[in-house]
Design a protein around this motif. Sequence first.
Motif, PDB file in Angstrom:
ATOM      1  N   ARG A  27       0.880  -1.178   0.000  1.00 54.24           N
ATOM      2  CA  ARG A  27       0.000   0.000   0.000  1.00 54.24           C
ATOM      3  C   ARG A  27       0.910   1.219   0.000  1.00 54.24           C
ATOM      4  NH1 ARG A  27      -4.981   1.961   0.208  1.00 54.24           N
ATOM      5  NH2 ARG A  27      -5.373   3.809   1.446  1.00 54.24           N
ATOM      6  N   VAL A  28       0.701   2.111  -0.965  1.00 52.99           N
ATOM      7  CA  VAL A  28       1.610   3.235  -1.181  1.00 52.99           C
ATOM      8  C   VAL A  28       0.938   4.564  -0.847  1.00 52.99           C
ATOM      9  CG1 VAL A  28       2.987   4.446  -2.912  1.00 52.99           C
ATOM     10  CG2 VAL A  28       2.804   1.957  -2.976  1.00 52.99           C
ATOM     11  N   ARG A  49       8.225  10.228  -1.350  1.00 51.06           N
ATOM     12  CA  ARG A  49       8.094  11.668  -1.568  1.00 51.06           C
ATOM     13  C   ARG A  49       7.617  11.998  -2.966  1.00 51.06           C
ATOM     14  NH1 ARG A  49      12.232  15.207   1.594  1.00 51.06           N
ATOM     15  NH2 ARG A  49      11.289  16.592   0.104  1.00 51.06           N
ATOM     16  N   ALA A  50       7.875  11.129  -3.900  1.00 52.96           N
ATOM     17  CA  ALA A  50       7.524  11.375  -5.301  1.00 52.96           C
ATOM     18  C   ALA A  50       6.015  11.536  -5.465  1.00 52.96           C
ATOM     19  CB  ALA A  50       8.018  10.228  -6.170  1.00 52.96           C
ATOM     20  N   LYS A  51       5.649  12.393  -6.364  1.00 50.77           N
ATOM     21  CA  LYS A  51       4.239  12.614  -6.682  1.00 50.77           C
ATOM     22  C   LYS A  51       3.752  11.528  -7.638  1.00 50.77           C
ATOM     23  CE  LYS A  51       4.040  16.545  -4.499  1.00 50.77           C
ATOM     24  NZ  LYS A  51       3.417  16.598  -3.211  1.00 50.77           N
ATOM     25  N   PRO A  52       2.468  11.220  -7.615  1.00 52.84           N
ATOM     26  CA  PRO A  52       1.936  10.176  -8.498  1.00 52.84           C
ATOM     27  C   PRO A  52       1.691  10.679  -9.922  1.00 52.84           C
ATOM     28  CG  PRO A  52       0.194  11.032  -7.123  1.00 52.84           C
ATOM     29  CD  PRO A  52       1.472  11.710  -6.679  1.00 52.84           C
ATOM     30  N   GLU A  53       2.766  11.070 -10.575  1.00 50.69           N
ATOM     31  CA  GLU A  53       2.645  11.542 -11.956  1.00 50.69           C
ATOM     32  C   GLU A  53       3.744  10.914 -12.802  1.00 50.69           C
ATOM     33  OE1 GLU A  53       4.988  15.737 -11.248  1.00 50.69           O
ATOM     34  OE2 GLU A  53       2.825  15.721 -11.058  1.00 50.69           O
ATOM     35  N   ASP A  54       3.381  10.460 -13.981  1.00 51.40           N
ATOM     36  CA  ASP A  54       4.328   9.862 -14.928  1.00 51.40           C
ATOM     37  C   ASP A  54       5.078   8.666 -14.347  1.00 51.40           C
ATOM     38  OD1 ASP A  54       3.648  11.824 -16.822  1.00 51.40           O
ATOM     39  OD2 ASP A  54       5.153  13.197 -16.006  1.00 51.40           O
ATOM     40  N   GLY A  55       4.478   7.947 -13.396  1.00 50.38           N
ATOM     41  CA  GLY A  55       5.093   6.750 -12.838  1.00 50.38           C
ATOM     42  C   GLY A  55       6.234   7.005 -11.861  1.00 50.38           C
ATOM     43  N   LYS A  56       6.416   8.250 -11.442  1.00 55.01           N
ATOM     44  CA  LYS A  56       7.523   8.587 -10.542  1.00 55.01           C
ATOM     45  C   LYS A  56       7.371   7.921  -9.179  1.00 55.01           C
ATOM     46  CE  LYS A  56       8.473  12.970 -12.770  1.00 55.01           C
ATOM     47  NZ  LYS A  56       8.376  14.414 -12.653  1.00 55.01           N
ATOM     48  N   ALA A  57       6.177   7.915  -8.626  1.00 52.98           N
ATOM     49  CA  ALA A  57       5.957   7.280  -7.323  1.00 52.98           C
ATOM     50  C   ALA A  57       6.139   5.768  -7.425  1.00 52.98           C
ATOM     51  CB  ALA A  57       4.572   7.625  -6.781  1.00 52.98           C
ATOM     52  N   SER A  74      16.015  -4.174 -11.113  1.00 52.27           N
ATOM     53  CA  SER A  74      15.505  -4.908 -12.270  1.00 52.27           C
ATOM     54  C   SER A  74      14.848  -6.227 -11.886  1.00 52.27           C
ATOM     55  CB  SER A  74      16.643  -5.174 -13.265  1.00 52.27           C
ATOM     56  OG  SER A  74      17.649  -5.968 -12.664  1.00 52.27           O
ATOM     57  N   ARG A  75      15.065  -6.691 -10.661  1.00 51.46           N
ATOM     58  CA  ARG A  75      14.461  -7.946 -10.213  1.00 51.46           C
ATOM     59  C   ARG A  75      13.081  -7.737  -9.597  1.00 51.46           C
ATOM     60  NH1 ARG A  75      18.912 -11.337  -7.300  1.00 51.46           N
ATOM     61  NH2 ARG A  75      17.173 -12.776  -7.132  1.00 51.46           N
ATOM     62  N   ILE A  76      12.621  -6.495  -9.551  1.00 46.02           N
ATOM     63  CA  ILE A  76      11.296  -6.180  -9.009  1.00 46.02           C
ATOM     64  C   ILE A  76      10.471  -5.552 -10.117  1.00 46.02           C
ATOM     65  CG2 ILE A  76      10.019  -4.848  -7.295  1.00 46.02           C
ATOM     66  CD1 ILE A  76      12.496  -5.084  -5.501  1.00 46.02           C
ATOM     67  N   GLU A  77       9.313  -6.145 -10.357  1.00 41.51           N
ATOM     68  CA  GLU A  77       8.449  -5.711 -11.459  1.00 41.51           C
ATOM     69  C   GLU A  77       7.030  -5.477 -10.930  1.00 41.51           C
ATOM     70  OE1 GLU A  77       6.629  -7.816 -15.483  1.00 41.51           O
ATOM     71  OE2 GLU A  77       8.089  -8.871 -14.262  1.00 41.51           O
ATOM     72  N   MET A  78       6.406  -4.384 -11.361  1.00 41.60           N
ATOM     73  CA  MET A  78       5.027  -4.130 -10.955  1.00 41.60           C
ATOM     74  C   MET A  78       4.083  -4.955 -11.826  1.00 41.60           C
ATOM     75  SD  MET A  78       2.732  -0.685 -10.808  1.00 41.60           S
ATOM     76  CE  MET A  78       3.883   0.137  -9.760  1.00 41.60           C
ATOM     77  N   LEU A  79       3.223  -5.715 -11.171  1.00 41.83           N
ATOM     78  CA  LEU A  79       2.245  -6.526 -11.894  1.00 41.83           C
ATOM     79  C   LEU A  79       0.942  -5.770 -12.099  1.00 41.83           C
ATOM     80  CD1 LEU A  79       2.729  -9.964 -10.114  1.00 41.83           C
ATOM     81  CD2 LEU A  79       3.634  -9.229 -12.321  1.00 41.83           C
ATOM     82  N   ARG A  80       0.504  -5.061 -11.066  1.00 37.29           N
ATOM     83  CA  ARG A  80      -0.727  -4.271 -11.209  1.00 37.29           C
ATOM     84  C   ARG A  80      -0.765  -3.173 -10.160  1.00 37.29           C
ATOM     85  NH1 ARG A  80      -4.008  -8.953  -8.904  1.00 37.29           N
ATOM     86  NH2 ARG A  80      -4.203  -8.298  -6.758  1.00 37.29           N
ATOM     87  N   GLY A  81      -1.609  -2.185 -10.427  1.00 34.39           N
ATOM     88  CA  GLY A  81      -1.786  -1.082  -9.494  1.00 34.39           C
ATOM     89  C   GLY A  81      -1.078   0.195  -9.901  1.00 34.39           C
ATOM     90  N   ALA A  82      -0.793   0.359 -11.180  1.00 37.36           N
ATOM     91  CA  ALA A  82      -0.047   1.535 -11.635  1.00 37.36           C
ATOM     92  C   ALA A  82      -0.730   2.848 -11.249  1.00 37.36           C
ATOM     93  CB  ALA A  82       0.160   1.483 -13.141  1.00 37.36           C
ATOM     94  N   THR A  83      -2.056   2.861 -11.185  1.00 33.24           N
ATOM     95  CA  THR A  83      -2.775   4.089 -10.834  1.00 33.24           C
ATOM     96  C   THR A  83      -3.509   3.963  -9.513  1.00 33.24           C
ATOM     97  OG1 THR A  83      -4.700   3.400 -12.109  1.00 33.24           O
ATOM     98  CG2 THR A  83      -3.055   4.744 -13.258  1.00 33.24           C
TER      99      THR A  83
END
Length: 95
Positions: A27-28, A49-57, A74-83
């Motif tokens: 949970r972010v 601290r990063a804002k949720p814009e352009d995938g920065k967070a 590189s060994r950690i990949e997001m599967l879902r929840g980009a937004t």
Amino acid sequence: MARIRTDLPDPAEIRALIDSEGRLAVRVTPGAKVESLEVSTKGLQAKVRAKPEDGKANEAVRQMLAKALGLAPSRIEMLRGATSREKLFQVNGMV
């Protein structure tokens, strides 16, 4: 990228939250004043601290997880929840 607090949880605590298929739910909270990772009864909580814009967070969370687990990002990949605040990561090489 801002400095991460030095009181990161023990990597073993985070590893305990990774399921048998190598997935880790997080949970972010973006836009926080201080970056941190906390293991609670609700699971892993990440503040960046990063804002949720352009995938920065999302990238900040991935980098923080890599540092806490002692892995290359590189060994950690997001599967879902980009937004979403609820994210699911694949941690390769942990199981």
